[in-house]
Design an enzyme around this catalytic site. Structure first.
Site, PDB file in Angstrom:
ATOM      1  N   PHE A   1     -41.154  12.474 -62.959  1.00 48.60           N
ATOM      2  CA  PHE A   1     -42.101  13.611 -63.326  1.00 48.60           C
ATOM      3  C   PHE A   1     -41.826  15.250 -62.920  1.00 48.60           C
ATOM      4  O   PHE A   1     -41.819  16.409 -63.619  1.00 48.60           O
ATOM      5  CB  PHE A   1     -43.785  13.239 -63.725  1.00 48.60           C
ATOM      6  CG  PHE A   1     -44.833  14.144 -63.528  1.00 48.60           C
ATOM      7  CD1 PHE A   1     -45.237  13.961 -65.000  1.00 48.60           C
ATOM      8  CD2 PHE A   1     -45.681  15.179 -62.287  1.00 48.60           C
ATOM      9  CE1 PHE A   1     -46.406  15.359 -65.411  1.00 48.60           C
ATOM     10  CE2 PHE A   1     -46.198  15.613 -63.186  1.00 48.60           C
ATOM     11  CZ  PHE A   1     -47.009  15.981 -64.476  1.00 48.60           C
ATOM     12  N   ASP A   2     -42.337  14.932 -61.687  1.00 49.68           N
ATOM     13  CA  ASP A   2     -41.381  16.937 -60.852  1.00 49.68           C
ATOM     14  C   ASP A   2     -40.581  17.199 -61.407  1.00 49.68           C
ATOM     15  O   ASP A   2     -40.484  18.197 -62.092  1.00 49.68           O
ATOM     16  CB  ASP A   2     -41.827  16.397 -59.867  1.00 49.68           C
ATOM     17  CG  ASP A   2     -42.799  16.000 -58.523  1.00 49.68           C
ATOM     18  OD1 ASP A   2     -43.130  14.769 -58.941  1.00 49.68           O
ATOM     19  OD2 ASP A   2     -43.290  16.423 -57.999  1.00 49.68           O
ATOM     20  N   THR A   3     -39.123  16.407 -61.547  1.00 49.12           N
ATOM     21  CA  THR A   3     -37.899  17.411 -61.070  1.00 49.12           C
ATOM     22  C   THR A   3     -38.142  17.730 -63.268  1.00 49.12           C
ATOM     23  O   THR A   3     -37.763  18.425 -63.211  1.00 49.12           O
ATOM     24  CB  THR A   3     -37.177  16.464 -61.321  1.00 49.12           C
ATOM     25  OG1 THR A   3     -37.084  15.896 -60.116  1.00 49.12           O
ATOM     26  CG2 THR A   3     -35.627  17.167 -61.474  1.00 49.12           C
TER      27      THR A   3
END
Length: 389
Positions: free
Chosen positions: A189-191
């Protein structure tokens, strides 16, 4: 009569799954830190990802005991799922998250969110890979982290340094614009969020952090790596197809070249191509009769004079004789830059190289000099704010 001034609100999400051992101490420490040092209003949201132990019970107890703490329960696992739900519903000015182990030194939190509250940046991330960061972790996780970020840089062209550090913040309106286009619900999700933001020209602020690895981390490193690789393949395919268009801030969508540059660039390029061809012809002819460095200097000087005169008239629209000699003299500064670059490139060539190799060297050096030349001509030599004499 006293008026109440509403301060900015920052929401800190702590995603948890089966964290009954660490939850109370971590939330207590985070709450004490923010209550004692943080200059803005805050809310701590414990997001329980369908824990099967006593995590949810502890979360509700903490929400009842501590002001500014609340608990949210999700029926499915996944850090991305938790952040999506809480961030999508948030009324805060800035949304953020940090891992429950608080591996990142909390002193970095204000520097993380301050550029977002001021409007300077859109997203902010903690980075463990800056030279000034102080990190304690095992060699395996260090290797995996650096390899993953190297992959992001080489394959995706990412500019941010550390995609996986569990210490991030986003302006809420930006987060809510990006979230519908982010598909992953887990660790990638972050990437995906960062890649999407960077592709749309959003500003990402980085804060070097002090970070100590949690030896009792629940992260399945191998599974996370595999999920991240699959996520990279999906995002690459999505990028190539041109999907995932999102609303962006007006300062990004309305960005324009500086006044006049849109017309100047193509004219400068045409003059530059003609000058380069003339330079190459003159250099090749002189090279047959005189040493290579002398041939380069003469060819460059002749074409530099002609180039300044052509740019003066066609690129920057300066007519008449006023200031012509001064413009030529100042244009020689750009000539000296080009001379230094091309002479340096030729000097680095080994003895006995072909004429073709010499041409390649001077063309590459001239390309670098051309950029410097345009900037000098635009901001100094032909700057309309300077008086002509």
């Amino acid at each position: 009569m006293h008026t109440t001034v509403k301060t900015r609100l920052v929401e800190v999400v702590v995603p948890v799954y089966n964290e009954q051992r660490a939850l109370r101490d971590s939330i207590g420490r985070l709450h004490a830190y923010l209550s004692g040092t943080f200059p803005y209003d805050y809310r701590i949201t414990i997001a329980d990802n369908a824990s099967t132990d006593n995590t949810w019970q502890l979360a509700t107890e903490l929400a009842a005991e501590l002001p500014h703490v609340r608990a949210v329960h999700l029926d499915g696992k996944g850090r991305g799922r938790a952040l999506r739900q809480v961030w999508s519903d948030s009324d805060a000015d800035v949304v953020s998250y940090m891992d429950v182990d608080l591996s990142t030194d909390l002193d970095a939190f204000l520097p993380l969110v301050a550029p977002l509250l001021s409007g300077h940046s859109d997203l902010a991330i903690g980075t463990r890979l800056a030279r000034s960061s102080r990190v304690v972790r095992g060699p395996k996780r260090e290797l995996i982290s650096r390899s993953y970020n190297l992959l992001l840089h080489s394959v995706m062209g990412a500019k941010f340094s550390d995609a996986q550090c569990g210490f991030k913040a986003v302006r809420t309106e930006i987060a809510q614009a990006l979230l519908p286009a982010v598909e992953d619900e887990q660790w990638f999700f972050d990437t995906e969020l960062l890649l999407l933001a960077e592709r749309h020209g959003l500003r990402i602020h980085e804060v070097p952090v002090d970070w100590v690895d949690d030896p009792d981390s629940r992260v399945d490193v191998f599974q996370t790596v595999m999920d991240d690789l699959r996520g990279l393949v999906r995002v690459t395919r999505k990028t190539l197809s041109g999907a995932a268009r999102i609303p962006v801030p007006a300062r990004v969508s309305q960005a324009r070249l500086p006044r006049g540059m849109a017309a100047q660039l193509p004219r400068f390029a045409v003059v530059g191509v003609v000058s380069t061809l003339a330079y190459l012809l003159l250099f090749s002819g002189l090279r047959q009769a005189i040493p290579v460095l002398a041939a380069n200097a003469i060819a460059l000087l002749v074409t530099a004079v002609a180039n300044t005169a052509a740019n003066r008239r066609f690129t920057f629209g300066v007519t008449g004789s006023a200031g012509a000699m001064r413009h030529q003299f100042e244009g020689l500064i750009a000539f000296l830059v080009g001379l230094a670059l091309t002479s340096g490139g030729l000097a680095l060539l080994p003895d006995g190289v072909s004429h073709g190799a010499e041409l390649v060297a001077v063309v590459v050096a001239n390309a670098l000099a051309t950029l410097v030349r345009f900037l000098l001509l635009r901001v100094w030599v032909f700057n309309p704010r300077r008086s002509t004499s």
